[in-house]
Design a protein around this motif. Structure first.
Motif, PDB file in Angstrom:
ATOM      1  N   PHE A  95       0.795  -1.268   0.099  1.00 18.30           N
ATOM      2  CA  PHE A  95      -0.041  -0.131  -0.072  1.00 18.30           C
ATOM      3  C   PHE A  95       1.005   1.228   0.139  1.00 18.30           C
ATOM      4  O   PHE A  95       1.465   1.649   1.013  1.00 18.30           O
ATOM      5  CB  PHE A  95      -0.920   0.159   1.277  1.00 18.30           C
ATOM      6  N   GLU A  96       0.770   2.120  -1.156  1.00 14.19           N
ATOM      7  CA  GLU A  96       1.683   2.992  -1.288  1.00 14.19           C
ATOM      8  C   GLU A  96       1.038   4.364  -1.333  1.00 14.19           C
ATOM      9  O   GLU A  96       0.092   4.517  -2.244  1.00 14.19           O
ATOM     10  CB  GLU A  96       2.623   3.128  -2.327  1.00 14.19           C
ATOM     11  N   LEU A  97       1.065   5.302  -0.412  1.00 16.96           N
ATOM     12  CA  LEU A  97       0.246   6.496  -0.021  1.00 16.96           C
ATOM     13  C   LEU A  97       1.279   7.632  -0.042  1.00 16.96           C
ATOM     14  O   LEU A  97       2.007   7.941   0.814  1.00 16.96           O
ATOM     15  CB  LEU A  97      -0.511   6.378   1.009  1.00 16.96           C
ATOM     16  N   ASP A  98       1.314   8.541  -0.942  1.00 26.81           N
ATOM     17  CA  ASP A  98       2.086   9.776  -0.938  1.00 26.81           C
ATOM     18  C   ASP A  98       1.692  10.688  -0.053  1.00 26.81           C
ATOM     19  O   ASP A  98       2.307  11.565   0.638  1.00 26.81           O
ATOM     20  CB  ASP A  98       2.329  10.285  -2.231  1.00 26.81           C
ATOM     21  N   HIS A  99       0.325  10.850   0.100  1.00 21.90           N
ATOM     22  CA  HIS A  99      -0.418  11.943   0.637  1.00 21.90           C
ATOM     23  C   HIS A  99      -1.845  11.489   0.963  1.00 21.90           C
ATOM     24  O   HIS A  99      -2.439  10.937   0.142  1.00 21.90           O
ATOM     25  CB  HIS A  99      -0.308  13.240  -0.011  1.00 21.90           C
ATOM     26  N   ILE A 100      -2.414  12.031   2.054  1.00 18.81           N
ATOM     27  CA  ILE A 100      -3.826  11.693   2.290  1.00 18.81           C
ATOM     28  C   ILE A 100      -4.628  11.895   1.144  1.00 18.81           C
ATOM     29  O   ILE A 100      -5.743  11.071   0.960  1.00 18.81           O
ATOM     30  CB  ILE A 100      -4.228  12.292   3.793  1.00 18.81           C
ATOM     31  N   ASP A 101      -4.320  12.932   0.285  1.00 15.82           N
ATOM     32  CA  ASP A 101      -5.324  13.492  -0.754  1.00 15.82           C
ATOM     33  C   ASP A 101      -5.777  12.330  -1.840  1.00 15.82           C
ATOM     34  O   ASP A 101      -6.199  12.285  -2.473  1.00 15.82           O
ATOM     35  CB  ASP A 101      -4.854  14.643  -1.434  1.00 15.82           C
ATOM     36  N   TYR A 102      -4.613  11.435  -1.774  1.00  8.28           N
ATOM     37  CA  TYR A 102      -4.404  10.280  -2.894  1.00  8.28           C
ATOM     38  C   TYR A 102      -4.965   8.885  -2.369  1.00  8.28           C
ATOM     39  O   TYR A 102      -4.746   7.837  -2.885  1.00  8.28           O
ATOM     40  CB  TYR A 102      -3.178  10.178  -3.357  1.00  8.28           C
ATOM     41  N   LEU A 103      -5.566   8.961  -1.108  1.00  8.90           N
ATOM     42  CA  LEU A 103      -6.040   7.725  -0.460  1.00  8.90           C
ATOM     43  C   LEU A 103      -7.014   6.928  -1.578  1.00  8.90           C
ATOM     44  O   LEU A 103      -7.164   5.759  -1.583  1.00  8.90           O
ATOM     45  CB  LEU A 103      -6.859   8.064   0.742  1.00  8.90           C
ATOM     46  N   ASP A 104      -7.907   7.757  -2.113  1.00  5.00           N
ATOM     47  CA  ASP A 104      -9.114   6.782  -3.282  1.00  5.00           C
ATOM     48  C   ASP A 104      -8.125   6.070  -4.243  1.00  5.00           C
ATOM     49  O   ASP A 104      -8.308   4.855  -4.467  1.00  5.00           O
ATOM     50  CB  ASP A 104      -9.848   7.800  -4.001  1.00  5.00           C
ATOM     51  N   GLU A 105      -7.101   6.713  -4.926  1.00  4.27           N
ATOM     52  CA  GLU A 105      -6.119   6.013  -5.801  1.00  4.27           C
ATOM     53  C   GLU A 105      -5.341   4.964  -5.127  1.00  4.27           C
ATOM     54  O   GLU A 105      -5.280   3.658  -5.829  1.00  4.27           O
ATOM     55  CB  GLU A 105      -5.111   7.030  -6.404  1.00  4.27           C
ATOM     56  N   ALA A 106      -4.804   5.083  -3.904  1.00  6.13           N
ATOM     57  CA  ALA A 106      -4.139   3.968  -3.489  1.00  6.13           C
ATOM     58  C   ALA A 106      -4.908   2.864  -2.983  1.00  6.13           C
ATOM     59  O   ALA A 106      -4.743   1.596  -3.270  1.00  6.13           O
ATOM     60  CB  ALA A 106      -3.684   4.623  -2.037  1.00  6.13           C
TER      61      ALA A 106
END
Length: 418
Positions: free
Chosen positions: A116-127
């Motif tokens: 699970f790669e998450l660069d920022h909380i804003d991209y949670l849906d994509e992750a």
């Protein structure tokens, strides 16, 4: 292999006095070699030429790797082993191995795992789209109104139980990251395993250890359903594993059962004291009692576990470890077992009510102090066994003796890098 001058020289420095003293004692116990043990090792000894060093038993960051390239010296770690100790890398190696060996015990023993790669909380849906099975199962929980699926998320590299959360709804997962964003400084907690990525200073570039707000790489695992309970408490098994040269792998018989502080209760998954069994999250807690939280695996018979069940679990652990190390050692870029090194790993297993064994993770430089004062003899004997099995034979001519507490699980001839 060759005999050195009369007193081979060993550099020993480990930050934890508990461990350091036990290592010195084990070398002094060596029946074969009369070690000249140098304990006053400076931080920058790596740059200083030290003549005639036969053995380095040091913190990973202090090992002099150019010295370790001399075939006549021995080091207490493999330089590169991130394929085993980094969760994301391990998960990749396990999946690759299973595609080639579909009948391996690992098919059952490795909990289903997603990177699970998450660069920022804003991209949670994509992750979440990348881990669609997890999202699907969380939605099923929501629609059915039941907790049918549970997951656990961990940073790929942190340990000490830092950043580990159990969740069964999308909201719970989101709140983990919202909380991470708001905490600028993660407190360092001082116990458990050394987090080393398989890179040492100056070997391969690797940034300093990050706090959890900087973590981008996580693994999500399916939470093990129906864990085996003893006295209605969840536990995991901490096993010590010795890897020698390239490569023999041994499982040490004296394993620890590390218990959650509270009784197991599925009604409150956010209560980590009931669900997470790392002792380091408990030690500051008023109810912590070392003798009930840290026990010897084989002593569980006193709590009503059948000896035949413990033996069956131990046998499965051997099979699991054989395939885990077979998988990792075959991946030369992420695990390089060199002939003149050995390493002790702390391996965590979970057992369920049907006596299935699950491999959770392997830690380099495990926290031996976790064993506690009452069981210190377990650690001392482990180091004694390591000297007998890994070190004495390297410097001696005769056939290596086997130690009764070390059970060989794998022996494989790997291509030597020298």
């Amino acid at each position: 292999m060759q005999n050195h001058h009369h007193h081979p020289r060993a550099l020993v420095r480990l930050d934890e006095p508990y461990t350091h003293k036990a290592v010195v004692r084990a070398l002094q116990h060596s029946s074969r070699l009369n070690w000249d043990i140098i304990q006053d090792v400076a931080d920058d000894h790596v740059d200083a030429a030290m003549p005639n060093v036969s053995l380095q038993w040091l913190e990973y960051e202090m090992i002099n790797w150019s010295l370790a390239q001399q075939e006549t010296t021995m080091a207490n770690a493999y330089c590169i082993r991130k394929g085993l100790i980094r969760k994301a890398q391990l998960s990749y190696n396990m999946a690759k191995y299973l595609s080639k060996h579909p009948d391996s015990i690992l098919k059952q023993a490795i909990p289903e795992t997603w990177l699970f790669e998450l660069d920022h909380i804003d991209y949670l849906d994509e992750a979440l789209n990348e881990v669609f099975e997890v999202e699907r199962d969380l939605k099923e929980n929501e629609e059915s109104g039941e907790i049918r699926h549970m997951f656990i998320i961990k940073p790929s590299m942190a340990n000490k139980a830092a950043g580990i959360h159990v969740f069964h709804t999308l909201d719970q997962l989101c709140s983990i990251f919202e909380e991470e964003e708001s905490e600028s400084e993660e407190e360092e907690d001082e116990c458990n395993d050394d987090d080393d990525s398989g890179y040492g200073k100056g070997v391969i570039d690797y940034d300093d250890r990050e706090d959890l707000t900087q973590v981008r790489e996580w693994v999500i695992q399916r939470y093990i359903h129906k864990p085996m309970l003893v006295n209605n408490r969840k536990f995991h098994v901490r096993a010590y594993v010795l890897a020698v040269s390239n490569i023999k792998v041994y499982l040490y018989r004296d394993m620890l059962a590390l218990f959650a502080l509270k009784e197991y209760n599925l009604d409150n998954v956010s209560d980590s004291l009931a669900h997470i069994t790392n002792t380091c999250i408990q030690t500051d807690h008023a109810d912590f009692d070392e003798s009930t939280s840290v026990r010897l695996f084989w002593d569980l018979v006193e709590s009503g576990v059948a000896l035949s069940d413990l033996e069956s679990i131990f046998e499965k652990m051997q099979r699991v470890l054989a395939d885990v190390f077979d998988a990792c050692a075959s991946e030369m870029t992420t695990f390089q077992a060199i002939p003149n090194a050995f390493e002790l790993f702390g391996v965590d297993f979970m057992v369920d009510q049907d006596m299935n064994v699950y491999f959770l993770e392997a830690n380099a430089f495990p926290d031996f102090k976790q064993t506690g004062s009452k069981l210190q003899h377990v650690v001392q004997e482990l180091f004694d066994a390591t000297v007998t099995t890994a070190i004495d034979p390297f410097f001696g001519e005769e056939e290596p003796k086997s130690h009764p507490k070390l059970v060989k699980v794998l022996e494989k001839e790997l291509l030597s890098l020298h």
